[in-house]
Design a protein around this motif. Structure first.
Motif, PDB file in Angstrom:
ATOM      1  N   THR A 138       0.877  -1.246  -0.198  1.00 38.09           N
ATOM      2  CA  THR A 138       0.118   0.127  -0.046  1.00 38.09           C
ATOM      3  C   THR A 138       0.973   1.108  -0.034  1.00 38.09           C
ATOM      4  O   THR A 138       0.546   2.244  -0.444  1.00 38.09           O
ATOM      5  CB  THR A 138      -0.668  -0.123   1.149  1.00 38.09           C
ATOM      6  N   LEU A 139       1.964   1.079   0.832  1.00 34.07           N
ATOM      7  CA  LEU A 139       2.953   2.122   0.679  1.00 34.07           C
ATOM      8  C   LEU A 139       3.867   2.366  -0.311  1.00 34.07           C
ATOM      9  O   LEU A 139       4.796   3.007  -0.544  1.00 34.07           O
ATOM     10  CB  LEU A 139       3.712   2.068   1.748  1.00 34.07           C
ATOM     11  N   GLY A 140       3.600   1.604  -1.308  1.00 28.73           N
ATOM     12  CA  GLY A 140       4.324   1.661  -2.667  1.00 28.73           C
ATOM     13  C   GLY A 140       5.622   0.908  -3.066  1.00 28.73           C
ATOM     14  O   GLY A 140       6.394   1.297  -3.666  1.00 28.73           O
ATOM     15  N   LEU A 141       5.931   0.021  -1.969  1.00 31.02           N
ATOM     16  CA  LEU A 141       7.162  -0.549  -2.044  1.00 31.02           C
ATOM     17  C   LEU A 141       7.102  -1.937  -2.685  1.00 31.02           C
ATOM     18  O   LEU A 141       5.788  -2.701  -2.824  1.00 31.02           O
ATOM     19  CB  LEU A 141       7.656  -0.991  -0.545  1.00 31.02           C
ATOM     20  N   ALA A 268       8.744   7.508  26.497  1.00 32.64           N
ATOM     21  CA  ALA A 268       7.894   8.366  25.794  1.00 32.64           C
ATOM     22  C   ALA A 268       6.779   7.937  24.959  1.00 32.64           C
ATOM     23  O   ALA A 268       7.346   7.199  24.345  1.00 32.64           O
ATOM     24  CB  ALA A 268       8.627   9.632  25.272  1.00 32.64           C
ATOM     25  N   GLN A 269       5.684   8.210  25.254  1.00 34.84           N
ATOM     26  CA  GLN A 269       4.541   7.721  24.407  1.00 34.84           C
ATOM     27  C   GLN A 269       4.042   8.788  23.267  1.00 34.84           C
ATOM     28  O   GLN A 269       3.769   9.793  23.653  1.00 34.84           O
ATOM     29  CB  GLN A 269       3.342   7.240  25.367  1.00 34.84           C
ATOM     30  N   THR A 270       3.609   8.158  21.994  1.00 38.37           N
ATOM     31  CA  THR A 270       2.959   8.811  21.124  1.00 38.37           C
ATOM     32  C   THR A 270       1.731   7.781  20.612  1.00 38.37           C
ATOM     33  O   THR A 270       2.132   6.646  20.499  1.00 38.37           O
ATOM     34  CB  THR A 270       3.910   9.170  19.886  1.00 38.37           C
ATOM     35  N   LEU A 271       0.890   8.595  20.092  1.00 40.79           N
ATOM     36  CA  LEU A 271      -0.244   7.416  19.304  1.00 40.79           C
ATOM     37  C   LEU A 271       0.298   7.382  18.063  1.00 40.79           C
ATOM     38  O   LEU A 271       0.683   8.265  17.296  1.00 40.79           O
ATOM     39  CB  LEU A 271      -1.566   8.583  19.458  1.00 40.79           C
ATOM     40  N   GLY A 272       0.270   5.867  17.882  1.00 38.69           N
ATOM     41  CA  GLY A 272       0.741   5.585  16.495  1.00 38.69           C
ATOM     42  C   GLY A 272      -0.435   5.269  15.518  1.00 38.69           C
ATOM     43  O   GLY A 272      -0.467   5.775  14.374  1.00 38.69           O
ATOM     44  N   ALA A 293       3.084  -5.250  13.210  1.00 36.28           N
ATOM     45  CA  ALA A 293       3.328  -4.954  12.027  1.00 36.28           C
ATOM     46  C   ALA A 293       3.865  -3.531  12.138  1.00 36.28           C
ATOM     47  O   ALA A 293       4.630  -2.928  11.101  1.00 36.28           O
ATOM     48  CB  ALA A 293       2.154  -4.952  11.079  1.00 36.28           C
ATOM     49  N   PHE A 294       3.350  -2.790  12.899  1.00 28.87           N
ATOM     50  CA  PHE A 294       3.533  -1.351  13.004  1.00 28.87           C
ATOM     51  C   PHE A 294       4.968  -1.059  13.467  1.00 28.87           C
ATOM     52  O   PHE A 294       5.719  -0.296  12.671  1.00 28.87           O
ATOM     53  CB  PHE A 294       2.699  -0.682  13.992  1.00 28.87           C
ATOM     54  N   ALA A 295       5.578  -2.028  14.470  1.00 23.81           N
ATOM     55  CA  ALA A 295       6.699  -1.950  14.937  1.00 23.81           C
ATOM     56  C   ALA A 295       7.958  -2.284  13.888  1.00 23.81           C
ATOM     57  O   ALA A 295       9.106  -1.782  13.754  1.00 23.81           O
ATOM     58  CB  ALA A 295       7.048  -2.827  16.264  1.00 23.81           C
ATOM     59  N   ALA A 296       7.479  -3.300  12.968  1.00 22.65           N
ATOM     60  CA  ALA A 296       8.312  -3.603  12.059  1.00 22.65           C
ATOM     61  C   ALA A 296       8.383  -2.418  11.012  1.00 22.65           C
ATOM     62  O   ALA A 296       9.871  -2.345  10.789  1.00 22.65           O
ATOM     63  CB  ALA A 296       7.723  -4.879  11.480  1.00 22.65           C
ATOM     64  N   LEU A 297       7.409  -1.970  10.475  1.00 18.28           N
ATOM     65  CA  LEU A 297       7.581  -0.863   9.440  1.00 18.28           C
ATOM     66  C   LEU A 297       8.396   0.194  10.154  1.00 18.28           C
ATOM     67  O   LEU A 297       8.973   1.005   9.383  1.00 18.28           O
ATOM     68  CB  LEU A 297       6.269  -0.479   8.850  1.00 18.28           C
ATOM     69  N   ARG A 298       8.020   0.447  11.278  1.00 19.43           N
ATOM     70  CA  ARG A 298       8.868   1.663  11.857  1.00 19.43           C
ATOM     71  C   ARG A 298      10.452   1.366  11.981  1.00 19.43           C
ATOM     72  O   ARG A 298      11.435   2.044  11.813  1.00 19.43           O
ATOM     73  CB  ARG A 298       8.442   1.992  13.304  1.00 19.43           C
ATOM     74  N   SER A 303       7.164   6.114   8.002  1.00 22.68           N
ATOM     75  CA  SER A 303       6.657   7.105   9.269  1.00 22.68           C
ATOM     76  C   SER A 303       5.426   6.489   9.853  1.00 22.68           C
ATOM     77  O   SER A 303       4.515   5.683   9.209  1.00 22.68           O
ATOM     78  CB  SER A 303       6.361   8.397   8.486  1.00 22.68           C
ATOM     79  N   ALA A 304       5.001   6.737  11.248  1.00 26.00           N
ATOM     80  CA  ALA A 304       3.922   6.366  11.918  1.00 26.00           C
ATOM     81  C   ALA A 304       2.530   7.003  11.123  1.00 26.00           C
ATOM     82  O   ALA A 304       1.684   6.017  11.055  1.00 26.00           O
ATOM     83  CB  ALA A 304       3.779   7.010  13.238  1.00 26.00           C
ATOM     84  N   ALA A 305       2.634   8.058  10.574  1.00 21.52           N
ATOM     85  CA  ALA A 305       1.428   8.476   9.757  1.00 21.52           C
ATOM     86  C   ALA A 305       0.956   7.699   8.650  1.00 21.52           C
ATOM     87  O   ALA A 305      -0.098   7.320   8.330  1.00 21.52           O
ATOM     88  CB  ALA A 305       1.478  10.048   9.554  1.00 21.52           C
ATOM     89  N   ARG A 306       2.077   7.398   7.773  1.00 21.31           N
ATOM     90  CA  ARG A 306       1.770   6.693   6.669  1.00 21.31           C
ATOM     91  C   ARG A 306       1.196   5.095   7.078  1.00 21.31           C
ATOM     92  O   ARG A 306       0.546   4.545   6.310  1.00 21.31           O
ATOM     93  CB  ARG A 306       3.008   6.509   5.785  1.00 21.31           C
TER      94      ARG A 306
END
Length: 466
Positions: A138-141, A268-272, A293-298, A303-306
Motif C-alpha cells: 500500500t505504501l508503494g514498496l 515517551a509515548q505517542t499515538l501510533g 506490523a507497526f513496529a516492524a515498519l517503523r 513514518s507512523a502517519a503513513r
C-alpha cells in the motif's frame, strides 16, 4: 524463482517432494546444483521425475557424494525420532538444512541489502505476515510474501536491492535454518504446539528464539512468559528489541490501549494509530498483530502517519476470523486457522454471543483452557475426533450437541442463532483442533464452512435483498 547458486557444481540430496520441496529442487537446479530427490510417497517421486528432477532412493545412495541434505519442513528432524534420511545424513557427516536456509544463504551471497522481515510464533503469524505485506504494498514498496504462507520462499521473485521479502517461518523451517538473519525478526507469542515434533516446550521455544536472536531488530510479543524471557535474554546479548503487547504498556515498543496503538521510546509515548472501525483487526489478538506490523515498519524507517493510513484498508486473512456472510444480526465467521485452544481463545474473546463449532483432530490440553470464555457460548456444535472429549469438558457448563460433520453443525447453529434475540450473534467456526481427521488442511476445512454457510437459505435471501 530464486536460483540457489550456493551449491553450484555440487550434488545435493533432497527429501520431501511436496510444494516447497519441488520449488527447492527446481531452484537448486536453476542455480547449477545436481539434485538427487526422493519421497516416501511414490506418486510424488513419479511427479518429480516427470518434471525433469533426477530421483534416487536415498536409502541406497552414496552419501559421500552429497554436499547437503535439504529436508522438507514436514519431515521429522528430531522428534519423535529423526527420519531415516536425516539419520543417513548425520552418519555421513552431511549437513541437514531447509529451503529458508537456502534463501538466507543466497540473500547473503548476492543481495544482502534486500530487506527480510521474518515472522514466527504460535498464533498470529499468518495474519501479521499478510498485514505487513499489505502495508508495504500500500505504501508503494516492492514486496514479496511467502514461506509458510502461500508461495514457497524459493518461488518468490529473484533477489533485488529494495525488494522486501516478508516471510512466515514455522518452527520446522527455523529448525532447518541455522543462519537466519532477518532485517526485522518477529516473534508473536508462544504456547504449547507441535510438541510431538520438538519434544518439550523448552525445545520449541529455543527454536523460535533463533529467528529473533539473529535479527538486526527483534520485535517480540511479551504477553506470555516464554516470549518475555526471550526478549530479555536477546536484549542482554545486544540485539535491538522492540517489545509489543495487545494490552500491556511498554517502555520501548508498541502496545495496544483499547483500539489505540501507542508507540513508546524510552518511556515517551505517542499515538501510533487507531484501529477502531477496522473490522479485519477486531479483538485484542489483532491489536497485537497490528502492533507487530507497526513496529516492524517503523524499524524499516517508515513514518507512523503513513503506516496508520495504510492499516485502514487491510482486508484480513482468509480462515482467520474471516466474516464470510451476514444475515441480519447474525455473523458467520470462518476461523478455521484456529487449530489450538490458544488460537480459538482470540475469536471467543471477540464476540459476546456465540454459536460455536469446534472439534477435529485434538491437540494436547483440549478446550479446558478456554473455560473463561464458556459464558459467551450460547451453544456448541461438536465435530470430528474430538467431539466426545469436548462434550465431556462442556458437560454442565455449556449447552452442546455432537454433530459429527461440519455441514450438520452449520445448519443447526444457524437455526439456533436465528432464534436468538441478542443484538449481534456469531456463528463461529473456531475448531481448536487440527483438521486432519476430516480434511487435508485447515484451508479446505474453512472452504467447506464457507460453502455450507453460502448454501443456507437465510444467507441466500440476505444477499438477494442486498
Amino acid at each position: 524463482m530464486i536460483p540457489v547458486t550456493s551449491f553450484a557444481g555440487r550434488t545435493v540430496a533432497l527429501f520431501g517432494l511436496g510444494g516447497s520441496g519441488m520449488a527447492t529442487a527446481e531452484a537448486l537446479r536453476a542455480g547449477g546444483a545436481e539434485v538427487r530427490a526422493w519421497d516416501d510417497a511414490p506418486a510424488r517421486v513419479a511427479e518429480a521425475a516427470a518434471r525433469g528432477v533426477v530421483t534416487e532412493d536415498l536409502r541406497n545412495a552414496d552419501w559421500s557424494t552429497f554436499a547437503a541434505l535439504v529436508l522438507a519442513p514436514g519431515v521429522a528432524l528430531t522428534h519423535p525420532k529423526p527420519h531415516w534420511s536425516v539419520e543417513l545424513a548425520r552418519t555421513a557427516g552431511v549437513e541437514v538444512i531447509g529451503d529458508i536456509e537456502l534463501f538466507c544463504r543466497e540473500r547473503r551471497r548476492i543481495c544482502p541489502d534486500a530487506p527480510l522481515i521474518a515472522i514466527t510464533g504460535t498464533n498470529g503469524k499468518s495474519t501479521t505476515t499478510a498485514l505487513i505485506a499489505h502495508l508495504l504494498k500500500t505504501l508503494g514498496l516492492d514486496v514479496q510474501m511467502g514461506g509458510n504462507i502461500g508461495t514457497p520462499v524459493l518461488d518468490l521473485a529473484p533477489l533485488q536491492p529494495g525488494r522486501h521479502y516478508v516471510v512466515e517461518c514455522s518452527s520446522y523451517q527455523i529448525d532447518l535454518a541455522p543462519s537466519i538473519e532477518p532485517t526485522v525478526g518477529i516473534l508473536m507469542n508462544l504456547s504449547p504446539d507441535h510438541l510431538d515434533r520438538h519434544g518439550t516446550m523448552e525445545n520449541y521455544a529455543a527454536i523460535k528464539e533463533r529467528l529473533v536472536a539473529g535479527s538486526r531488530t527483534a520485535v517480540v510479543g511479551v504477553d506470555d512468559r516464554f516470549s518475555e524471557a526471550i526478549a530479555d535474554r536477546i536484549a542482554r546479548a545486544g540485539v535491538r528489541v522492540r517489545r509489543i503487547s495487545g494490552h500491556l504498556p511498554q517502555a520501548d515498543g508498541v502496545f495496544a490501549e483499547g483500539s489505540r496503538l501507542v508507540e513508546a521510546d524510552s518511556g515517551a509515548q505517542t499515538l501510533g494509530a487507531d484501529l477502531a472501525g477496522i473490522g479485519a483487526l477486531r479483538g485484542r489478538h489483532n491489536a497485537q498483530n497490528a502492533a507487530a506490523a507497526f513496529a516492524a515498519l517503523r524499524a524499516l524507517g517508515l513514518s507512523a502517519a503513513r503506516i496508520a493510513g495504510a492499516l485502514v484498508s487491510f482486508p484480513g486473512l482468509a480462515h482467520r476470523m474471516q466474516i464470510v456472510a451476514r444475515s441480519g444480526r447474525i455473523l458467520f465467521i470462518n476461523d478455521s486457522k484456529a487449530t489450538n485452544a490458544d488460537a480459538a481463545a482470540w475469536a471467543l474473546a471477540s464476540y459476546d454471543r456465540i454459536y460455536w463449532i469446534a472439534g477435529g483432530k485434538p491437540k494436547s490440553g483440549g478446550i479446558e483452557p478456554l473455560a473463561d470464555y464458556f459464558p459467551r457460548i450460547a451453544r456448541a456444535y461438536l465435530i470430528g475426533e474430538a467431539a466426545e472429549a469436548f462434550a465431556k469438558t462442556l458437560d454442565g457448563r455449556v449447552a452442546h450437541e455432537i454433530c459429527g460433520t461440519l455441514d450438520v453443525a452449520v445448519s443447526r447453529a444457524a437455526a439456533d442463532a436465528a432464534d436468538d434475540p441478542a443484538g449481534e450473534v456469531a456463528v463461529l467456526l473456531s475448531p481448536a483442533c487440527a483438521s486432519f481427521d476430516q480434511y487435508p488442511n485447515f484451508e479446505v476445512r474453512g472452504d467447506a464452512f464457507v460453502a455450507a454457510v453460502n448454501a443456507l437459505d437465510m444467507v441466500r435471501k440476505s444477499r438477494e435483498v442486498a
